[in-house]
Design a protein around this motif. Structure first.
Motif, PDB file in Angstrom:
ATOM      1  N   ASP A   1       9.190  11.891  31.125  1.00 28.33           N
ATOM      2  CA  ASP A   1       7.778  11.513  31.133  1.00 28.33           C
ATOM      3  C   ASP A   1       6.984  12.225  32.232  1.00 28.33           C
ATOM      4  N   LYS A   2       7.621  12.460  33.373  1.00 32.46           N
ATOM      5  CA  LYS A   2       6.855  12.911  34.536  1.00 32.46           C
ATOM      6  C   LYS A   2       7.046  14.391  34.888  1.00 32.46           C
TER       7      LYS A   2
ATOM      8  N   GLN B   1      12.418   8.578  32.653  1.00 35.96           N
ATOM      9  CA  GLN B   1      11.454   8.821  33.730  1.00 35.96           C
ATOM     10  C   GLN B   1      11.258  10.325  33.974  1.00 35.96           C
TER      11      GLN B   1
ATOM     12  N   LYS C   1      16.867   6.939  33.848  1.00 40.03           N
ATOM     13  CA  LYS C   1      16.482   8.092  34.659  1.00 40.03           C
ATOM     14  C   LYS C   1      16.050   9.286  33.801  1.00 40.03           C
TER      15      LYS C   1
END
Length: 854
Positions: A556-557, A553, A550
């Motif tokens: 990265d975003k 993610q 998590k």
């Protein structure tokens, strides 16, 4: 009709006036022969006159009549002209004497008038030739002076000084009852009456846009005519000179005037009150200031604004109501006089005609089309129209071809009037025709009006200046008189100083603000989407795996973008704080609107460096991958961070539960409040769910369907009907509170777990993976704050300062923006004071130059 050359002394080069110092005039006079000796060399004019008189008596009685009418001197002119009838008569002898006796008295008078007209035209041509030569000589003198042959300081011409005063007055807000009563020539007329053509003939150039029947003059055009070596035109707000001898420059000038007119017209309007200022210089031009107004119309046609007619009337009245304005009333001679609109308007504004000059255009067409030539004579004599005027003129401004040159129009005009019956039959006098004579008359009238009124106007502005200065001293005794531009410069320096103050903010302050704001922005995501889901797992391995996935993610975003947003908002807050912070007694609230506008525009223009997110993503990813807590101090800091976060969440959850179930018994008794029906249902549901948790302290986060059914049936048994969705919703908050309390208890146990952490929790039942997670988050926040602070201080603050400078430069060029942002009585009073002083100083300089020229 010869112009007064006293007005042109300034054209003569300096060395002419210094001749008496270089040449001994007395010696030259002594060397010349005496007047008596010169008289002996001259012919005896008296004897010649007697001989001619005897010859006249010898010829015929007809010539006796001529002698009686025009006198001996005029007879000499007639006899000296080529093709003279008298000399033909000497060849015919006494036979012709009988023929002359048969000629009636009327024919003799017609012959006499024809001879007089011929003589008049002859001398008119001689005068024009002399004026042309004089014009060429003056042009040469001006060109030599323009090239700097004479080391003389070039001063502004009188008309240019006067035009500057008018330009300032046009921008002056006459809120102190000091009206602009300085003279200018106001050109008014019906649409397509030939106003613009007359003005072009006076300026000797086709400078205005042309159209066939449509409205071309859409705003007032102020044209300042002055004499100069080259025929050029330029706008008040531009340095470009248009060479009026070149057709391409003329076309560019016409296009520029048309563009300026259209730009001055507001949306939904047809005409504008904004004045376009144009200067035209050239050899032989009469010095004056003319204002060409939109043509008066009788009907609003399609495509025009509904108020066009009234707007044109109001513009015309505004210029004509000036008691010192010279009204040049243009009337189309080719149309019926009864169709004229402008004459009634002019007669209303100047009923006595003391400052009106009437001009009849298109006389060539009028002579062809009008059935009764006497009607033209009635117009010129002022008997046909109800209006009165100082003078009446008839002109011809071409054959209607827009491509005609000024020279060809002048030649056509002269040729027409030489052959016109109107002039031959004395319906028109020679001084009433041609645009040349009109130009001379208007110029003389203009300067006469200027000399009579300019000192009175200067006294009025002197009184206004005294009143304004007194008002300033009474209202703002300790403040300098700063006009809008000076105030803007002062505000500009203050704003730039405040931007520089951003560089004085300490790194510690930046990082504390950034770290705090970033955690406020991302804490919900960390707790709800990372920590709580991972904490529901069965063992530490699954917990760490879930956390790592998590976090990857998230990095990265979302995380880099959120971090940049936080940094930009932090910079905005600090920038706004410096811009709006009051500086004690020195604070001047007159700048508040300007500072606010600069701040908003700068923030709108500023964009964070696009590459910042990429570099930040790498740094954040590396920081979150690190799990090695190096010392006990960091361990304790992570525990403290986790406790603060969980306590804050627990407090929020308790508040939500209280809202769901209503006040407890203590609040109900102390504050005398009760629960609603829904709150009672929620409270019963809460009590039943708490029993479920007590029975199974390791209960997972979600209720099973059979558990929901059990709870519902238990409640129904007590007479409480409840919906399964309400049970699940209440369970979420109840379990959340239970979990947070358990996590805080576990956090307290982990205070002494650093030793086990160093041994990777070998031989220990204690697991503190959640502490490690919060340490990783805390460390990422610190590293991110440090990176963002470096980007702020090294790059973004400088870019922000550059944007502020650009905004201030744009605002400095936008006068409307300055007027909107720097407002108030103090600003307006300073502006009026500045303009009144400037007007007064320029008027005094103009009056001094006027007296010197006189």
């Amino acid at each position: 009709m010869i112009p007064d050359l006293e007005d042109y002394k300034w054209i003569v080069p300096d060395f002419i006036w210094e001749l008496d110092e270089l040449v001994d005039i007395e010696k030259l006079l002594k060397a010349l022969p005496d007047a008596d000796d010169l008289a002996k060399l001259m012919p005896d004019f008296e004897k010649i006159g007697e001989s001619l008189a005897s010859l006249k008596g010898f010829l015929s009685p007809g010539y006796n009549l001529v002698s009686e009418v025009i006198g001996a001197s005029d007879l000499l002119l007639l006899l000296g002209s080529p093709g003279e009838t008298a000399f033909r008569a000497t060849d015919q002898g006494y036979d012709n004497d009988k023929q002359f006796k048969k000629v009636s008295d009327k024919e003799k008078i017609d012959q006499l008038q024809e001879e007089l007209l011929r003589t008049q035209l002859k001398y008119q041509r001689m005068l024009e030739r002399l004026e042309k030569e004089n014009k060429e000589l003056r042009k040469l003198v001006l060109q030599r002076d323009d090239k700097g042959i004479h080391q003389r300081k070039l001063k502004k011409s009188l008309i240019d000084m006067y035009s500057e005063v008018l330009d300032i007055l046009s921008d002056y807000d006459a809120s102190y009852n000091t009206q602009d009563h300085l003279p200018r020539v106001v050109v008014v007329g019906d649409q397509s009456a030939g106003k613009t053509s007359v003005l072009e003939m006076i300026a000797q150039a086709r400078i205005f846009p042309r159209g066939s029947g449509e409205m071309m003059t859409r705003s007032p055009v102020k044209v300042t005519l002055s004499e100069g070596p080259h025929h050029v035109a330029l706008f008040k707000d531009s340095s470009r000179e248009f060479d009026l001898t070149k057709e391409e420059d003329l076309a560019a000038l016409r296009n520029e005037i048309e563009i300026r007119m259209r730009n001055s017209v507001k949306e939904g309007c047809t005409v504008s009150t904004e004045t376009i200022s144009l200067s035209v210089k050239g050899p032989g031009l009469q010095r004056m200031v003319l204002v060409d107004l939109p043509g008066v119309i009788s009907t609003v046609t399609s495509g025009m604004a509904p108020d066009t007619k009234e707007t044109i009337f109001s513009i015309s009245k505004a210029y004509m109501q000036n008691p010192n304005a010279i009204i040049l009333c243009i009337q189309d001679g080719s149309v019926d006089a009864e169709r004229s609109i402008v004459t009634d308007l002019v007669s209303q504004m100047d009923p006595q005609g003391k400052r009106t000059i009437f001009v009849l255009t298109k006389v060539d067409l009028a002579e062809k089309n009008v059935a009764s030539p006497n009607r033209i004579q009635q117009i010129i004599e002022g008997k046909l129209f109800p209006m009165k005027a100082l003078g009446y003129f008839a002109v011809v401004t071409g054959k209607g071809n827009s491509s005609e040159s000024i020279e060809s129009i002048k030649e056509y005009e002269e040729e027409f009037f030489q052959n016109s019956k109107l002039l031959k039959t004395s319906m028109l006098k020679a001084h009433q025709v041609t645009t040349k004579n009109l130009s001379l008359a208007v110029s003389d009238c203009f300067w006469k009006m200027v000399r009579e009124s300019v000192e009175q106007q200067a006294d009025a502005f002197k009184a206004t200046r005294f009143n304004l200065e007194t008002e300033w001293k009474n209202n703002y005794p300790r403040l300098r008189e700063l006009d809008r531009n000076e105030l803007f410069e002062k505000a500009k320096n203050e704003i730039l100083d405040e931007v520089i103050s951003l560089t004085q903010v300490t790194p510690k302050h930046w990082e504390e603000m950034l770290e705090k704001t970033l955690w406020e922005r991302v804490s919900t995501h960390v707790i709800e989407n990372i920590y709580l889901p991972a904490a529901q797992t069965a063992n530490s391995g699954t917990f760490n795996t879930t956390v790592d996935i998590k976090l990857k993610q998230w990095t990265d975003k979302q995380l880099p973008n959120k971090a940049v947003e936080v940094a930009w908002e932090t910079l905005q807050e600090e920038f706004s704080r410096f811009m709006t912070e009051k500086k004690g007694k020195e604070h001047d609230d007159i700048f508040d609107k300007l500072k606010q506008a600069v701040k908003e525009e700068t923030i709108k223009r500023h964009k964070w460096n696009e590459r910042a997110e990429d570099s930040l993503r790498v740094i954040q990813h590396n920081a979150l991958e690190d799990r090695s807590i190096s010392d006990k101090q960091q361990w304790d800091a992570a525990i403290h961070f986790m406790e603060e976060t969980l306590q804050s969440r627990l407090k929020d959850t308790e508040s939500v539960i209280e809202d769901m179930v209503g006040p407890d018994w203590k609040k109900r008794w102390l504050h005398w409040v009760g629960r609603t029906k829904e709150q009672n249902i929620r409270n019963e549901t809460k009590n039943e769910l708490e029993k479920l948790i007590k029975c199974n302290e390791d209960h997972p986060a979600y209720l099973a369907n059979d558990e929901v059914t059990t709870v519902r049936k238990n409640l129904e048994a007590r007479g409480v009907a409840v919906d399964p969705c309400l049970i699940k919703d209440t369970w979420h908050q109840i379990y959340r509170r239970y979990f947070l309390k358990s996590a805080l208890s576990h956090c307290n146990l982990c205070r002494r777990g650093f030793y086990y952490y160093q041994r990777h929790f070998v031989d220990s039942e204690l697991e503190c993976n959640d502490i490690v997670l919060f340490w990783r988050i805390q460390r990422m926040l610190a590293i991110t704050a440090n990176t963002l602070r470096q980007q702020l201080t090294n790059t973004e603050v400088r870019r922000l300062e550059k944007n502020v400078k650009e905004v201030l430069e744009d605002f400095a060029e936008d006068n409307e923006k300055k007027v909107m942002l720097l407002t108030g009585k103090r600003v307006q009073l300073a502006e009026d004071l500045k303009k009144v002083r400037e007007i007064q100083e320029k008027l005094e300089a103009f009056i001094e130059a006027l007296h010197q020229e006189k």
